[in-house]
Design an enzyme around this catalytic site. Structure first.
Site, PDB file in Angstrom:
ATOM      1  N   LYS A 140     -86.256 -35.118  -5.338  1.00  0.00           N
ATOM      2  CA  LYS A 140     -87.780 -34.842  -5.776  1.00  0.00           C
ATOM      3  C   LYS A 140     -87.482 -34.199  -7.330  1.00  0.00           C
ATOM      4  CE  LYS A 140     -88.463 -36.864  -2.055  1.00  0.00           C
ATOM      5  NZ  LYS A 140     -87.242 -36.811  -1.801  1.00  0.00           N
ATOM      6  N   GLU A 200     -88.858 -38.257   5.255  1.00  0.00           N
ATOM      7  CA  GLU A 200     -87.921 -39.343   5.328  1.00  0.00           C
ATOM      8  C   GLU A 200     -87.381 -39.367   6.665  1.00  0.00           C
ATOM      9  OE1 GLU A 200     -84.996 -38.515   2.265  1.00  0.00           O
ATOM     10  OE2 GLU A 200     -86.329 -39.196   0.341  1.00  0.00           O
ATOM     11  N   SER A 215     -84.981 -42.117   3.370  1.00  0.00           N
ATOM     12  CA  SER A 215     -84.013 -42.006   2.425  1.00  0.00           C
ATOM     13  C   SER A 215     -83.577 -43.179   1.587  1.00  0.00           C
ATOM     14  CB  SER A 215     -82.908 -41.143   3.052  1.00  0.00           C
ATOM     15  OG  SER A 215     -81.863 -41.002   2.231  1.00  0.00           O
ATOM     16  N   CYS A 228     -76.265 -30.688  -5.012  1.00  0.00           N
ATOM     17  CA  CYS A 228     -77.057 -31.258  -5.972  1.00  0.00           C
ATOM     18  C   CYS A 228     -77.340 -30.612  -7.220  1.00  0.00           C
ATOM     19  CB  CYS A 228     -78.281 -31.938  -5.509  1.00  0.00           C
ATOM     20  SG  CYS A 228     -78.154 -32.395  -3.682  1.00  0.00           S
TER      21      CYS A 228
END
Length: 571
Positions: free
Chosen positions: A128, A448, A474, A53
């Site tokens: 986040k 999650e 999620s 990511c």
């Protein structure tokens, strides 16, 4: 055009005889007198080697710096942490995830305050980090631009696109004997083929859409996949844009208004986005001093059509939306249908409506529908309320055919126990899994539950059981999975009082979640209830548990803008 620094924060560290010691540090880093005399722009990224990511953010930051320099600003790059959900998922590491959002915001604030930077460009990748960076922007209220790092390319296996969701569901298929070790290994090896955030309309892509529609990001900047070098052009443009905002004194709180937050909730519902947006939008509003909680979000969800056929509820991934024109096309469809306020200001210095002039919805595609002929007339995410959740709860209904469920409670006091029961098939079809003591305070950290929900789908029972929790899900979760149940168990909410076999009824169409117990019975059980102590009695998670508030208000950790006596930008 040179910008006068006499009223900018950086005057404290760069102007006048008293700043000579500070300037000596800048000379030590190779800066020139001209660079020291220019506005200082923080370029904040969540670059690290934790996950795909964020791995490309450093490259994109260099392009941002080129744009800042070209517009006569002086960029100062810094990084902050991330906790990446795909790796933190399914074990105690997930307790760190939501807490990381607020730590990201705090760390950007402290860096900006400590060094007196005048503007800010933020780059974020995983879940986040996007809201964390946006919260920092509105908290500081210096001219600022957000940029998403981009989504991952889709994996391919046996002729179909894959996301990490498919790997989590493959674990369930493996436990059910539907696939063998070799096939599970083959899937995991091809599902995530590049840098970038999860490719479905999970939390990262949901909040990326929010960044554009809320006006904090340049139009189109959320679309291109992370590996595409076309992202660098958006990054450079973001660097130029922040200097334009500084010159015009357009600040994040001029952009993030109540109308902009309503626009943001619209795009979440219309795209079947992540339920986590119902945490993050109230948290962003809190930083501005705007009242905007889960119930406000749910009201908007209820009357917004679901028009983007994106995973996990639909068929397509982020790259497919990018190919037809990206987030601006989705915004255009909503604006044409009367579902967006086009008068909201954006980081271009123009309104949302002005930015969308010339954008059309292509007719030769079925990724984005018109609001006149939506996939479903109600948004892909729904708020719930009832005697089991007086402070609300939330469920993603995108792709779900059945929106009512009634069944007996099967109680677990942590996610690990629930996952073990799924793995060992210790449940019956029709059960309502209850996973409690996983809320913001009680977890602590509001984990999650993708490992558990995906395993249920992998075993083929995703449509025949339900799951409720005071934790969260999620963005990749699908099925009858209700999160954010409040008050949470650690605070003595009704979810703490449930017993195995209690009959729970959920109606996503009516927006209700109830247990078949009278008020008197709940009151009697409450008398016998005793609070539980979690295992985190020191360190960061202890500190988080002391300050975090309820989920319906965004699980925030400080009093917010309403308690401010000053704003950093005005020091």
């Amino acid at each position: 055009m040179a910008i006068d620094k006499s009223k900018l924060p950086s005057r404290y560290v760069s102007v006048g005889p008293e700043s000579a010691p500070h300037r000596s540090y800048y000379y030590a880093m190779g800066m020139t007198e001209e660079e020291i005399a220019q506005p200082f722009i923080g370029v904040a990224t969540c670059w690290n080697e934790a996950a795909p990511c964020n791995i490309s953010l450093s490259r994109q930051a260099q392009a941002v710096k080129i744009g800042v320099k070209a517009a006569k600003g002086t960029p100062r790059e810094f990084t902050t942490i991330t906790v990446t959900d795909g790796i933190a998922m399914g074990h105690a590491g997930m307790k760190s995830s939501l807490a990381s959002r607020d730590l990201i915001t705090d760390s950007v604030e402290l860096t900006m305050r400590g060094h007196c930077y005048d503007g800010l460009v933020t780059l974020a990748g995983c879940d986040k980090t996007l809201p964390g960076m946006m919260m920092a922007m509105v908290r500081l209220n210096v001219p600022a631009v957000f940029m998403y790092g981009g989504s991952i390319l889709p994996g391919r296996y046996k002729g179909r696109d894959l996301t990490v969701q498919d790997v989590f569901e493959a674990v369930g298929q493996h436990s059910a004997g539907a696939i063998d070790d070799a096939e599970l290994h083959a899937i995991e090896c091809v599902a995530c083929p590049s840098a970038g955030s999860c490719g479905g309309q999970f939390t990262a892509n949901t909040m990326a859409c929010v960044s554009e529609v809320m006006g904090l990001a340049l139009p189109g900047s959320a679309g291109a996949p992370a590996p595409y070098e076309s992202r660098d052009a958006y990054a450079e443009a973001s660097g130029r844009a922040v200097m334009n905002l500084l010159e015009k004194n357009i600040r994040p709180r001029d952009i993030v208004t109540k109308a902009a937050l309503i626009n943001a909730a619209r795009i979440v519902a219309a795209s079947g986005g992540s339920t986590n947006a119902a945490l993050h939008l109230p948290a962003i509003a809190h930083e501005c001093g705007i009242d905007f909680d889960l119930f406000d979000v749910a009201d908007i969800f209820r009357d917004t059509p679901y028009i983007a056929d994106l995973k996990p509820g639909g068929r397509y991934v982020a790259m497919d939306m990018y190919k037809i024109g990206g987030v601006p096309v989705l915004m255009r469809a909503l604006l044409d249908g009367g579902y967006l306020d086009g008068d909201c200001m954006t980081v271009t210095g123009k309104t949302l409506g002005e930015n969308l002039e010339g954008v059309t919805v292509p007719g030769d595609q079925d990724v984005i529908y018109s609001t006149a002929k939506p996939i479903t007339p109600t948004g892909g995410v729904v708020g719930l309320k009832g005697n089991l959740a007086p402070e609300g709860a939330i469920v993603k209904v995108a792709g779900m055919e059945k929106q009512q469920f009634t069944g007996p409670a099967l109680i677990f006091d942590c996610e690990e126990d629930a996952f073990a029961a799924v793995k060992n098939r210790e449940y019956s079809e029709g059960d309502v899994f209850v996973i409690r003591y996983e809320g913001p305070k009680g977890g602590p950290g509001m984990r999650e539950m993708l490992s558990t929900t995906a395993a249920l789908y992998g075993q083929g029972v995703g449509d025949t059981v339900a799951l409720i929790t005071d934790g969260r899900f999620s963005g990749a979760t699908r099925g009858f999975c209700i999160g954010h149940v409040g008050p949470e168990a650690a605070e003595g909410g009704p979810i703490a009082l449930l017993e195995n076999g209690d009959i729970i009824s959920i109606d996503a169409e009516a927006g209700t979640i109830d247990v078949a117990l009278s008020d008197d019975e709940l009151a009697e059980r409450r008398k016998k209830w005793t609070p539980r102590q979690h295992d985190y009695q020191s360190g960061a998670l202890w500190k988080y548990a002391q300050t975090v508030g309820p989920a319906f208000k965004g699980a925030v950790t400080h009093p917010g803008a309403r308690a401010e006596t000053h704003i950093y930008a005005d020091i």
